[in-house]
Design a protein around this motif. Structure first.
Motif, short mmCIF file in Angstrom:
data_model
loop_
_atom_site.label_atom_id
_atom_site.label_comp_id
_atom_site.label_asym_id
_atom_site.label_seq_id
_atom_site.Cartn_x
_atom_site.Cartn_y
_atom_site.Cartn_z
N LEU A 185 0.84 -1.19 0.00
CA LEU A 185 0.00 0.00 0.00
C LEU A 185 0.87 1.24 0.00
N ALA A 186 0.36 2.30 -0.62
CA ALA A 186 1.09 3.57 -0.62
C ALA A 186 0.98 4.23 0.75
N SER A 187 2.08 4.81 1.20
CA SER A 187 2.11 5.57 2.44
C SER A 187 2.19 7.05 2.10
N PHE A 188 1.51 7.85 2.89
CA PHE A 188 1.53 9.30 2.74
C PHE A 188 2.14 9.87 4.01
N PHE A 189 3.15 10.74 3.89
CA PHE A 189 3.81 11.22 5.10
C PHE A 189 4.27 12.66 4.95
N TYR A 190 4.31 13.33 6.10
CA TYR A 190 4.76 14.71 6.20
C TYR A 190 6.28 14.76 6.11
N LEU A 191 6.81 15.76 5.40
CA LEU A 191 8.26 15.93 5.31
C LEU A 191 8.73 17.22 5.97
N VAL B 262 6.84 7.08 -4.83
CA VAL B 262 5.81 6.98 -5.86
C VAL B 262 5.79 8.29 -6.66
N ALA B 263 6.22 8.23 -7.91
CA ALA B 263 6.16 9.38 -8.81
C ALA B 263 4.78 9.43 -9.44
N GLY B 264 4.27 10.63 -9.66
CA GLY B 264 3.00 10.80 -10.37
C GLY B 264 1.76 10.62 -9.51
N ALA B 265 1.91 10.50 -8.20
CA ALA B 265 0.74 10.42 -7.31
C ALA B 265 0.13 11.82 -7.18
N ARG B 266 -1.17 11.88 -7.10
CA ARG B 266 -1.85 13.17 -6.94
C ARG B 266 -2.12 13.42 -5.47
N VAL B 267 -1.65 14.58 -4.98
CA VAL B 267 -1.81 14.97 -3.59
C VAL B 267 -2.64 16.25 -3.56
N VAL C 131 -5.67 22.68 -3.92
CA VAL C 131 -4.69 22.54 -4.99
C VAL C 131 -4.26 21.08 -5.05
N THR C 132 -4.25 20.52 -6.26
CA THR C 132 -3.75 19.16 -6.45
C THR C 132 -2.38 19.24 -7.11
N VAL C 133 -1.40 18.57 -6.49
CA VAL C 133 -0.02 18.58 -6.96
C VAL C 133 0.38 17.13 -7.23
N THR C 134 1.10 16.91 -8.31
CA THR C 134 1.60 15.58 -8.66
C THR C 134 2.99 15.39 -8.07
N GLY D 86 9.02 11.19 -5.22
CA GLY D 86 7.82 10.92 -4.43
C GLY D 86 7.35 12.09 -3.58
N THR D 87 7.90 13.28 -3.80
CA THR D 87 7.51 14.42 -2.99
C THR D 87 6.60 15.39 -3.74
N ALA D 88 5.78 16.09 -2.96
CA ALA D 88 4.93 17.14 -3.48
C ALA D 88 5.00 18.30 -2.51
#
Length: 86
Positions: free
Chosen positions: A3-9, A44-49, A67-70, A75-77
């Motif tokens: 599964l994809a993980s989403f995390f704060y940087l 993950v490149a190309g994910a929409r955030v 705002v949606t950013v790819t 893997g960063t947005a």
């Protein structure tokens, strides 16, 4: 398939001050808000955030948002946040 993980940087803990010569004007944060998306250790490149302001107002990338950013190849947005005057 992991599964994809989403995390704060980065981007929290920033301090800004209003300009006394321009009271009531929005103030841009000096650094963007950044997040990452990965599957296990692989970015993950190309994910929409989707970024949105949920309280207090402000602008994202100069607009009202959301705002949606790819995500980039790493893997960063990121999004620029301008705080509403307050």
């Amino acid at each position: 398939c992991a599964l994809a993980s989403f995390f704060y940087l980065s981007g929290d803990g920033q301090d800004v001050a209003t300009d006394p010569a321009q009271p009531g004007q929005p103030v841009a944060l000096p650094q963007p808000l950044r997040v990452g998306v990965a599957r296990g250790p692989t970015p993950v490149a190309g994910a929409r955030v989707r970024f949105s302001v949920v309280a207090g107002g402000g602008l994202l990338n100069g607009g009202a948002g959301p705002v949606t950013v790819t995500t980039a190849a790493d893997g960063t947005a990121a999004v620029a946040w301008t705080l509403a005057p307050g």
